[in-house]
Design a protein around this motif. Structure first.
Motif, PDB file in Angstrom:
ATOM      1  N   VAL A 164      45.228   2.905  -9.119  1.00 27.45           N
ATOM      2  CA  VAL A 164      44.691   3.943 -10.024  1.00 27.45           C
ATOM      3  C   VAL A 164      45.315   3.777 -11.408  1.00 27.45           C
ATOM      4  CG1 VAL A 164      44.563   6.421 -10.499  1.00 27.45           C
ATOM      5  CG2 VAL A 164      44.275   5.589  -8.168  1.00 27.45           C
ATOM      6  N   ARG A 165      46.654   3.587 -11.430  1.00 33.80           N
ATOM      7  CA  ARG A 165      47.350   3.451 -12.722  1.00 33.80           C
ATOM      8  C   ARG A 165      46.857   2.222 -13.465  1.00 33.80           C
ATOM      9  NH1 ARG A 165      53.668   4.106 -12.452  1.00 33.80           N
ATOM     10  NH2 ARG A 165      52.921   6.064 -11.617  1.00 33.80           N
ATOM     11  N   SER A 166      46.700   1.128 -12.737  1.00 37.35           N
ATOM     12  CA  SER A 166      46.302  -0.130 -13.368  1.00 37.35           C
ATOM     13  C   SER A 166      44.858  -0.076 -13.883  1.00 37.35           C
ATOM     14  CB  SER A 166      46.498  -1.247 -12.339  1.00 37.35           C
ATOM     15  OG  SER A 166      45.909  -2.405 -12.759  1.00 37.35           O
ATOM     16  N   LEU A 167      44.003   0.739 -13.217  1.00 39.18           N
ATOM     17  CA  LEU A 167      42.607   0.845 -13.678  1.00 39.18           C
ATOM     18  C   LEU A 167      42.506   1.645 -14.968  1.00 39.18           C
ATOM     19  CD1 LEU A 167      40.763   1.390 -10.288  1.00 39.18           C
ATOM     20  CD2 LEU A 167      40.530  -0.570 -11.821  1.00 39.18           C
ATOM     21  N   GLY A 168      43.504   2.494 -15.190  1.00 37.36           N
ATOM     22  CA  GLY A 168      43.647   3.200 -16.470  1.00 37.36           C
ATOM     23  C   GLY A 168      42.457   4.026 -16.873  1.00 37.36           C
ATOM     24  N   SER A 169      41.598   3.464 -17.717  1.00 32.14           N
ATOM     25  CA  SER A 169      40.587   4.279 -18.386  1.00 32.14           C
ATOM     26  C   SER A 169      39.367   4.601 -17.522  1.00 32.14           C
ATOM     27  CB  SER A 169      40.117   3.538 -19.632  1.00 32.14           C
ATOM     28  OG  SER A 169      39.599   2.295 -19.229  1.00 32.14           O
ATOM     29  N   ILE A 170      39.261   4.016 -16.311  1.00 33.49           N
ATOM     30  CA  ILE A 170      38.064   4.297 -15.505  1.00 33.49           C
ATOM     31  C   ILE A 170      38.125   5.733 -14.984  1.00 33.49           C
ATOM     32  CG2 ILE A 170      36.829   3.688 -13.377  1.00 33.49           C
ATOM     33  CD1 ILE A 170      37.661   0.792 -13.958  1.00 33.49           C
ATOM     34  N   PRO A 171      37.064   6.531 -15.237  1.00 33.22           N
ATOM     35  CA  PRO A 171      37.156   7.944 -14.846  1.00 33.22           C
ATOM     36  C   PRO A 171      36.971   8.163 -13.344  1.00 33.22           C
ATOM     37  CG  PRO A 171      35.038   7.497 -15.843  1.00 33.22           C
ATOM     38  CD  PRO A 171      35.787   6.192 -15.861  1.00 33.22           C
ATOM     39  N   THR A 172      37.419   9.295 -12.911  1.00 33.11           N
ATOM     40  CA  THR A 172      37.253   9.798 -11.549  1.00 33.11           C
ATOM     41  C   THR A 172      37.480   8.777 -10.430  1.00 33.11           C
ATOM     42  OG1 THR A 172      34.853   9.512 -11.733  1.00 33.11           O
ATOM     43  CG2 THR A 172      35.750  11.746 -12.070  1.00 33.11           C
ATOM     44  N   VAL A 173      38.754   8.541 -10.186  1.00 37.11           N
ATOM     45  CA  VAL A 173      39.149   7.754  -9.016  1.00 37.11           C
ATOM     46  C   VAL A 173      39.765   8.739  -8.023  1.00 37.11           C
ATOM     47  CG1 VAL A 173      40.500   5.797  -8.171  1.00 37.11           C
ATOM     48  CG2 VAL A 173      39.743   5.825 -10.553  1.00 37.11           C
ATOM     49  N   ILE A 174      39.266   8.722  -6.778  1.00 36.64           N
ATOM     50  CA  ILE A 174      39.774   9.639  -5.757  1.00 36.64           C
ATOM     51  C   ILE A 174      40.581   8.845  -4.735  1.00 36.64           C
ATOM     52  CG2 ILE A 174      39.077  11.037  -3.767  1.00 36.64           C
ATOM     53  CD1 ILE A 174      36.635  11.889  -5.221  1.00 36.64           C
ATOM     54  N   ILE A 175      41.747   9.368  -4.352  1.00 44.48           N
ATOM     55  CA  ILE A 175      42.466   8.773  -3.206  1.00 44.48           C
ATOM     56  C   ILE A 175      42.245   9.700  -2.010  1.00 44.48           C
ATOM     57  CG2 ILE A 175      44.684   8.073  -2.249  1.00 44.48           C
ATOM     58  CD1 ILE A 175      45.659   7.488  -5.050  1.00 44.48           C
ATOM     59  N   LEU A 176      41.683   9.128  -0.958  1.00 40.94           N
ATOM     60  CA  LEU A 176      41.354   9.905   0.242  1.00 40.94           C
ATOM     61  C   LEU A 176      42.270   9.430   1.362  1.00 40.94           C
ATOM     62  CD1 LEU A 176      39.151  11.952   1.051  1.00 40.94           C
ATOM     63  CD2 LEU A 176      37.746  10.021   1.759  1.00 40.94           C
ATOM     64  N   SER A 177      43.119  10.331   1.902  1.00 41.15           N
ATOM     65  CA  SER A 177      44.050   9.893   2.947  1.00 41.15           C
ATOM     66  C   SER A 177      43.477  10.164   4.328  1.00 41.15           C
ATOM     67  CB  SER A 177      45.384  10.628   2.795  1.00 41.15           C
ATOM     68  OG  SER A 177      46.199  10.307   3.880  1.00 41.15           O
ATOM     69  N   GLN A 178      43.697   9.199   5.210  1.00 42.65           N
ATOM     70  CA  GLN A 178      43.261   9.360   6.594  1.00 42.65           C
ATOM     71  C   GLN A 178      43.962  10.562   7.247  1.00 42.65           C
ATOM     72  OE1 GLN A 178      44.051   5.947   9.591  1.00 42.65           O
ATOM     73  NE2 GLN A 178      45.552   7.567   9.872  1.00 42.65           N
ATOM     74  N   ASP A 179      45.151  10.904   6.748  1.00 38.78           N
ATOM     75  CA  ASP A 179      45.902  12.035   7.313  1.00 38.78           C
ATOM     76  C   ASP A 179      45.071  13.316   7.308  1.00 38.78           C
ATOM     77  OD1 ASP A 179      47.975  10.237   7.338  1.00 38.78           O
ATOM     78  OD2 ASP A 179      48.838  10.960   5.457  1.00 38.78           O
ATOM     79  N   SER A 180      44.176  13.456   6.315  1.00 39.30           N
ATOM     80  CA  SER A 180      43.329  14.662   6.245  1.00 39.30           C
ATOM     81  C   SER A 180      42.445  14.797   7.484  1.00 39.30           C
ATOM     82  CB  SER A 180      42.407  14.595   5.027  1.00 39.30           C
ATOM     83  OG  SER A 180      43.131  14.369   3.865  1.00 39.30           O
ATOM     84  N   PHE A 181      42.257  13.720   8.208  1.00 38.55           N
ATOM     85  CA  PHE A 181      41.271  13.729   9.293  1.00 38.55           C
ATOM     86  C   PHE A 181      41.895  13.736  10.688  1.00 38.55           C
ATOM     87  CE2 PHE A 181      39.266  12.138   5.499  1.00 38.55           C
ATOM     88  CZ  PHE A 181      38.141  12.956   5.434  1.00 38.55           C
ATOM     89  N   TYR A 182      43.217  14.099  10.773  1.00 39.25           N
ATOM     90  CA  TYR A 182      43.768  14.334  12.110  1.00 39.25           C
ATOM     91  C   TYR A 182      42.984  15.464  12.754  1.00 39.25           C
ATOM     92  CZ  TYR A 182      47.758  11.222  11.836  1.00 39.25           C
ATOM     93  OH  TYR A 182      48.527  10.105  11.767  1.00 39.25           O
ATOM     94  N   LYS A 183      42.697  15.330  14.069  1.00 35.55           N
ATOM     95  CA  LYS A 183      41.910  16.369  14.746  1.00 35.55           C
ATOM     96  C   LYS A 183      42.699  17.672  14.783  1.00 35.55           C
ATOM     97  CE  LYS A 183      39.350  13.152  17.661  1.00 35.55           C
ATOM     98  NZ  LYS A 183      39.367  12.402  18.910  1.00 35.55           N
ATOM     99  N   LYS A 184      41.990  18.770  14.922  1.00 32.21           N
ATOM    100  CA  LYS A 184      42.641  20.081  15.058  1.00 32.21           C
ATOM    101  C   LYS A 184      43.367  20.101  16.405  1.00 32.21           C
ATOM    102  CE  LYS A 184      41.295  24.664  13.526  1.00 32.21           C
ATOM    103  NZ  LYS A 184      42.329  24.814  12.560  1.00 32.21           N
ATOM    104  N   HIS A 185      44.635  20.515  16.424  1.00 37.62           N
ATOM    105  CA  HIS A 185      45.413  20.461  17.660  1.00 37.62           C
ATOM    106  C   HIS A 185      45.469  21.824  18.341  1.00 37.62           C
ATOM    107  CE1 HIS A 185      46.521  16.639  16.069  1.00 37.62           C
ATOM    108  NE2 HIS A 185      47.235  17.140  15.082  1.00 37.62           N
ATOM    109  N   SER A 186      45.561  21.784  19.688  1.00 36.13           N
ATOM    110  CA  SER A 186      45.734  23.022  20.457  1.00 36.13           C
ATOM    111  C   SER A 186      47.202  23.453  20.364  1.00 36.13           C
ATOM    112  CB  SER A 186      45.364  22.767  21.921  1.00 36.13           C
ATOM    113  OG  SER A 186      46.315  21.858  22.468  1.00 36.13           O
ATOM    114  N   PRO A 187      47.524  24.728  20.704  1.00 35.22           N
ATOM    115  CA  PRO A 187      48.931  25.170  20.677  1.00 35.22           C
ATOM    116  C   PRO A 187      49.820  24.277  21.549  1.00 35.22           C
ATOM    117  CG  PRO A 187      47.458  27.047  20.938  1.00 35.22           C
ATOM    118  CD  PRO A 187      46.599  25.825  21.011  1.00 35.22           C
TER     119      PRO A 187
END
Ligand code: ADP
Ligand code: C5P
Length: 253
Positions: free
Chosen positions: A51-74
């Motif tokens: 992202v830093r090296s791309l510099g001026s290119i607008p709207t770069v999103i970093i999407l982490s796989q961690d967001s997609f851990y399944k919902k866990h039971s107690p």
């Protein structure tokens, strides 16, 4: 190409914006990069450096796989706090939701990304609304595991680091940032993290277009950014050509 010409073209194309083709698909999908590698190999670091090296290119999103851990039971959460839950098996991730959110973002459609808490070992109730990125970088230990995800990538990267480096980094990070004890980290590492690396994560490097070292990787980052810039320029040229065609067809109707 002026505003009036553009407005005319939109009206004559039944309200469809001119950057959507007659097939109803956007002419210019986002450029998607998948980064896999062991835990603490440096995937997030590589993503941020790109992202830093791309510099001026607008709207770069970093999407982490961690967001997609399944919902866990107690019960699963209790196991997680005892370092007895396997977060390193591909089944722990909701790959279908991951692929569907990524596919929406790639096609410039809006999407809602789940939010995950490492401290609570749980997906939270809130979501993150995302829309309209030029470049999407996804990163995660299983980012190259699933065929549906691999289909969406324009560039596949594997970050390679020695296992002792990864373990040392993970201990420091998990104590500092994820509220863990050294004993718990080591137990989880030996029981789940290392076997999963050997069985799933490491072998997925065969799908990568490029293997990036997990340290001293500034040259690799620069090469990757140059490649991305070239690909974007190529797409922009194709887009302009397609748009000129759409406009002249709309105006001659
Ligand atoms: P991952 O996303 O693969 O789990 P991170 O990128 O979060 O790993 O890196 C884990 C730790 O290692 C972080 O503390 C980070 O600062 C450090 N690290 C990552 N890449 C490098 C690097 N190239 N040089 C030095 N330290 C690094
Ligand atoms: O950021 P990183 O790639 O290291 O994240 C993946 C790691 O997070 C996995 O190896 C998994 O063991 C760990 N994890 C965890 N606790 C959770 C969810 C994942 O320790 N609740």
């Amino acid at each position: 190409l002026n505003t009036k010409t553009l407005k005319n073209a939109v009206l004559k194309s039944h309200g469809r914006p001119p950057w959507y083709g007659e097939d109803g698909q956007p002419c210019f999908p986002a450029f998607v990069i998948g980064i896999a590698g062991g835990s603490a190999s440096g995937k997030t670091h590589v993503a941020r450096q790109i992202v830093r090296s791309l510099g001026s290119i607008p709207t770069v999103i970093i999407l982490s796989q961690d967001s997609f851990y399944k919902k866990h039971s107690p019960e699963e959460i209790a196991l997680a706090f005892a370092s007895r839950f396997d977060f390193d098996h591909p089944d722990a991730i909701d790959m279908q939701l991951f692929a569907s959110c990524l596919s929406d973002l790639k096609a410039l459609r809006q999407t809602n990304i789940p939010v995950y808490s490492f401290e609570q070992h749980q997906r939270l109730d809130e979501t993150k609304y995302l829309y309209g990125a030029t470049i999407i970088i996804t990163e995660g230990i299983m980012a190259l595991q699933d065929p549906a995800l691999r289909e969406l990538y324009d560039l596949k990267i594997f970050v390679q680091a020695d296992s002792d480096v990864m373990l040392a980094r993970r201990i420091l990070r998990d104590v500092k940032e994820r509220g863990r004890s050294v004993e718990g980290i080591l137990e989880q590492y030996l029981r789940y993290v290392k076997p999963a690396f050997d069985n799933f994560v490491g072998p997925s490097s065969r799908y990568a277009d490029i293997i990036v070292p997990g340290k001293d990787n500034s040259v690799a980052i620069e090469l990757i950014s140059t490649h991305i810039r070239r690909q974007l320029e190529k797409r922009a040229r194709q887009f302009r050509r397609k748009m000129a065609g759409t406009l002249s067809r709309s105006l001659s109707r």
